[in-house]
Design an enzyme around this catalytic site. Structure first.
Site, short mmCIF file in Angstrom:
data_model
loop_
_atom_site.label_atom_id
_atom_site.label_comp_id
_atom_site.label_asym_id
_atom_site.label_seq_id
_atom_site.Cartn_x
_atom_site.Cartn_y
_atom_site.Cartn_z
CD GLU A 199 38.43 31.72 38.72
OE1 GLU A 199 38.71 32.51 37.81
OE2 GLU A 199 38.14 32.09 39.88
CB ALA B 170 40.03 35.89 32.53
CB THR C 259 36.59 40.81 47.97
OG1 THR C 259 35.55 41.02 48.93
CG2 THR C 259 36.46 39.40 47.41
CB CYS C 260 40.48 42.07 44.64
SG CYS C 260 41.66 41.64 43.34
CD GLU D 36 51.49 31.25 14.68
OE1 GLU D 36 51.73 31.69 13.54
OE2 GLU D 36 52.19 30.40 15.24
CE1 TYR E 120 35.23 35.16 39.98
CE2 TYR E 120 32.97 35.60 39.31
CZ TYR E 120 34.06 35.89 40.10
OH TYR E 120 33.98 36.91 41.03
CB ILE E 121 33.88 31.56 42.59
CG1 ILE E 121 34.11 33.07 42.51
CG2 ILE E 121 34.43 31.03 43.91
CD1 ILE E 121 33.39 33.87 43.59
CB CYS F 235 41.08 38.21 41.92
SG CYS F 235 40.94 39.89 42.52
NE ARG G 44 22.18 30.81 33.65
CZ ARG G 44 21.46 29.90 33.00
NH1 ARG G 44 21.04 30.17 31.77
NH2 ARG G 44 21.17 28.74 33.56
CE LYS H 23 39.75 33.56 41.72
NZ LYS H 23 38.42 34.10 41.35
CE1 TYR I 276 44.48 48.01 47.36
CE2 TYR I 276 46.48 46.67 47.24
CZ TYR I 276 45.31 47.13 46.67
OH TYR I 276 44.97 46.74 45.40
CB SER J 242 39.72 47.22 44.16
OG SER J 242 40.44 46.06 44.47
CB ALA K 283 31.85 53.50 59.22
CD GLU L 21 37.71 47.07 55.23
OE1 GLU L 21 37.16 46.06 55.74
OE2 GLU L 21 37.33 47.58 54.16
CG HIS M 259 55.38 30.62 13.27
ND1 HIS M 259 54.27 29.82 13.47
CD2 HIS M 259 56.38 29.79 12.87
CE1 HIS M 259 54.59 28.56 13.20
NE2 HIS M 259 55.87 28.52 12.83
#
Length: 447
Positions: A182, A341, A42-43, A441, A178-179, A48, A205, A51, A99, A15, A115, A35, A436
């Site tokens: 999830e 998140a 990774t994303c 709300e 988080y991994i 992400c 944490r 996942k 991409y 990214s 490289a 590359e 509402h």
């Protein structure tokens, strides 16, 4: 002026690297990006995006059950792991192509080779070709850490989990970030028996304590087992699976061990130290606020710097690098109040200071909470409560932190994070008319 093959050579097409390459080319620079695996990083390829697709797929387990309470005659449904896996991998292929197309349209040369840096202005490709560049950008990301216990080669990481041939019946997940949480939610919803082990007694944490405690409570209610203060002692093959030994607990037999114990910057073998690039004790490239390393011609962005390992942060760093170095529009990334998140079941999200961080910095705080059941959960007879939390500076009334757990929490927090970033006060929330009936709300009704 020295003549170089390229103005910019980027190592790593994730990214951050893709954004830096594309924007630099738009500013008129001659750009190449190398590359060694697949464009997208990774994303897009193994993080992400796939996942989150698994999270969507897993949530149908609850949605199908809840639908019956809403009048739908839903039969008992089977789950086809291979069908979801193959559809998911097909989407990854599509994004990989997009991409590549984006870089090509921007005039960036894509080189699908590994490289390494062999000089302050020199890069050597795996095939042996040497190229020169005025500026070199390291954007190689990070890789999953694997504990060094006996038998560690029998486990897998988040890199391999998307390619499983079959859904495991029993899963042990190592880690509490988080991994780990999830994938614990994903496998649990798919029907696997999930055990999560951690070296300490704290999950997630860095997140607000009340919010992460609520996730722990809900996860245990859903059947996920947690073993705390447990360190790996070894993994061995046994009849019918794997036997995992750990400190403080009895051994456990499972079908799959998934390591989710952090990520390590990808700098090994890149030749950085040989040319004088300073690395920290974790192998991350040390950079200044302009993403410049200890060598003036070499920069780094994204997870390889180990500052904030989040895709949107890497993208902003890549943008700032390109604008500063090639666009004549210098600016730096602001790392304050970055929202984040956890796509657990249910998801968590937060921005700004936690309650404990605010108390340590401000001395005193005002805390407002809303503890409620989402309307959908009430009719579905699902006893799962959401928790929203607002932390304010008592002197200025400014909102310094927002944290929540519940359905769609990340979607709701993204808009609310603008308010925290803008330095709005609690009164600004109070003066906003509620939408509402919504869960969101609750943000403007807390007293």
């Amino acid at each position: 002026m020295a003549n170089y093959d390229y103005d910019l050579f980027v190592i790593g097409a994730g990214s951050g690297g893709v954004r830096a390459a594309r924007i630099s080319a738009a500013h008129g620079a001659r750009v190449a990006v190398a590359e060694e695996y697949r464009v997208g990083g990774t994303c897009v390829i193994r993080g992400c995006v796939p996942k989150k697709l698994l999270v969507y797929g897993a949530h149908f387990a609850e949605d199908l059950k809840d639908a019956r309470r809403f009048g739908w005659d839903v039969p008992d449904c089977g789950f086809d792991w291979k069908l979801l896996r193959d559809n998911l991998l097909g989407e990854v292929d599509r994004l990989n192509g997009l991409y590549n197309q984006t870089l090509g349209n921007a005039g960036v040369e894509v080189i699908l080779e590994r490289a390494t840096v062999t000089g302050k202005h020199e890069v050597t490709l795996a095939g042996g070709r040497k190229v020169s560049a005025k500026v070199i950008l390291i954007a190689t990301g990070a890789h999953p850490a694997v504990p060094g216990c006996p038998g560690h080669e029998l486990g897998i990481t988040s890199n391999e989990v998307f390619h499983l041939e079959a859904l495991p019946r029993r899963v042990l997940i190592a880690g509490a970030g988080y991994i780990a949480n999830e994938f614990a939610g994903i496998f649990n919803e798919f029907g696997s028996k999930v055990t999560l082990i951690n070296r300490t007694d704290v999950i997630l944490r860095g997140y607000d304590e009340q919010i992460r405690d609520r996730l722990l409570q809900i996860s245990m209610t859903k059947g996920i087992d947690f073993r705390f203060n447990a360190k790996f002692e070894g993994i061995e093959k046994v009849k019918g699976g794997l036997k995992v030994s750990m400190t403080g607990h009895e051994p456990i037999e499972v079908d799959l061990v998934l390591f989710a114990t952090g990520r390590v910057p990808n700098t090994r073998g890149l030749g950085l130290e040989a040319v004088g690039v300073a690395l920290d004790d974790k192998g991350a490239v040390v950079v200044d606020a302009d993403n410049r390393s200890s060598i003036d011609s070499i920069y780094a962005v994204g997870d390889v710097t180990n500052r904030v390992q989040l895709t949107p942060v890497a993208i902003r760093e890549g943008q700032a690098f390109a604008d500063t170095v090639f666009g004549g529009k210098p600016h730096q990334v602001d790392y304050e109040n970055i929202p984040s998140a956890v796509f657990s079941h249910p998801p968590m999200a937060g921005v700004g200071m936690t309650e404990s961080q605010a108390r340590n910095k401000l001395g005193a705080v005002k805390v407002y909470t809303s503890d409620f059941r989402a309307m959908k959960n009430v009719l579905a007879d699902r006893n799962e409560r959401s928790l929203y939390k607002m932390i304010c500076d008592p002197t200025t009334d400014r909102v310094v932190g927002l944290h929540m757990i519940g359905p769609d929490a990340p979607e709701i927090l993204q808009a609310a994070a603008v308010a925290v970033k803008a330095g709005l006060t609690k009164d600004a929330f109070d003066q906003t008319v509620a939408l509402h009936p919504t869960m969101a709300e609750e943000l403007v009704l807390m007293k």
